[in-house]
Design a protein around this motif. Sequence first.
Motif, PDB file in Angstrom:
ATOM      1  N   VAL A  22       0.847  -1.195   0.000  1.00 25.17           N
ATOM      2  CA  VAL A  22       0.000   0.000   0.000  1.00 25.17           C
ATOM      3  C   VAL A  22       0.881   1.243   0.000  1.00 25.17           C
ATOM      4  O   VAL A  22       1.837   1.336   0.793  1.00 25.17           O
ATOM      5  N   TYR A  24       0.967   5.589  -0.011  1.00 25.12           N
ATOM      6  CA  TYR A  24       0.311   6.895   0.119  1.00 25.12           C
ATOM      7  C   TYR A  24       1.145   7.826  -0.736  1.00 25.12           C
ATOM      8  O   TYR A  24       2.306   8.099  -0.403  1.00 25.12           O
ATOM      9  N   THR A  55      -3.748   0.476   7.922  1.00 28.38           N
ATOM     10  CA  THR A  55      -3.688   0.544   6.461  1.00 28.38           C
ATOM     11  C   THR A  55      -4.128  -0.786   5.851  1.00 28.38           C
ATOM     12  O   THR A  55      -4.940  -0.820   4.915  1.00 28.38           O
ATOM     13  N   ASN A  64      -9.468   2.480   2.044  1.00 31.72           N
ATOM     14  CA  ASN A  64      -8.356   3.306   1.540  1.00 31.72           C
ATOM     15  C   ASN A  64      -8.737   4.065   0.275  1.00 31.72           C
ATOM     16  O   ASN A  64      -8.093   5.061  -0.061  1.00 31.72           O
ATOM     17  N   ALA A  70      -3.974   7.256  -1.817  1.00 31.31           N
ATOM     18  CA  ALA A  70      -3.720   5.876  -1.358  1.00 31.31           C
ATOM     19  C   ALA A  70      -3.887   4.905  -2.535  1.00 31.31           C
ATOM     20  O   ALA A  70      -4.776   5.072  -3.360  1.00 31.31           O
TER      21      ALA A  70
END
Length: 268
Positions: A22, A24, A55, A64, A70
Amino acid sequence: MISNSSHPVTTQAALTAEDVNVYYGSNLAVRNVFLEIPKNRVVAFIGPSGCGKSTILRCFNRMNDLIPGARVEGKITFKGQNLYAKGIDPVETRRYIGMVFQKPNPFPKTIYENIAFGARINGYQGNMDELVERSLRGAALWDEVKDKLKGSGLALSGGQQQRLCIARAIAVEPEVILMDEPCSALDPISTLRVEELIHELKQQYTIVIVTHNMQQASRVSDLTAFYNAEATETGNKIGYLVEYDQTQTIFHNPTEKATQEYVSGRFG
Ligand SMILES: Nc1ncnc2c1ncn2[C@@H]1O[C@H](COP(=O)(O)OP(=O)(O)OP(=O)(O)O)[C@@H](O)[C@H]1O
């Protein structure tokens, strides 16, 4: 099968994460997570602040998506269905995979409407009074509020508000409930009530709970995932899953030294 574990779980999987990263913006926040959440179990996510527990939790019901920048890579499945496949409606996903947040967040509406509102939006055709009662009973709140259903949800205590949020979550009959530190704003007695409730709820639901409270993880969960974070050369931290196993094993006989140190309070 559970990754990183010498004790595979043979029950049916509700959720799986396969090689999930993941980001950001351009920052990688969590990397290479493989995980399987078995049906009708409680799974705890533990680990130091910033290692990506919330997350990853939010990947499981596409929360998200609501955070600008994201981005989720890899595969998340719910009962075998890729949750990020084209044509999957994130709002619909959240009906099956509900969420309870750290801070109780009832709607500024009556206790009754806190339950009825979501059901109505989802086109619930049954008897609303029965649904409200069933949901409040399911969240162990009915006896405390049955005489003030027309009162504001915001007038309840923090612990009652959190149980109202759980009642609201179960009113739409989800299959999974994701809980992000649901007791961190509660006093010890309210915390125990929510923990008892989690025990009852797992008969019917699959639960994933993020917690900073080691005792809570060991009291409520069947399986525990320990995350940690490592610093990159640029100073960013990247979270990763260190070890995932039966809760008993994680707390009493973990494979990894970092897990042992964390659960015994030596870091974090
Ligand atoms: N909305 C966001 N925007 C940008 N970065 C974020 C956002 N949310 C989390 N992050 C970053 O992602 C990383 C993981 O954060 P996350 O909140 O998932 O960790 P956590 O383990 O749940 O932490 P905590 O225990 O403190 O709640 C952190 O570096 C955090 O700064």
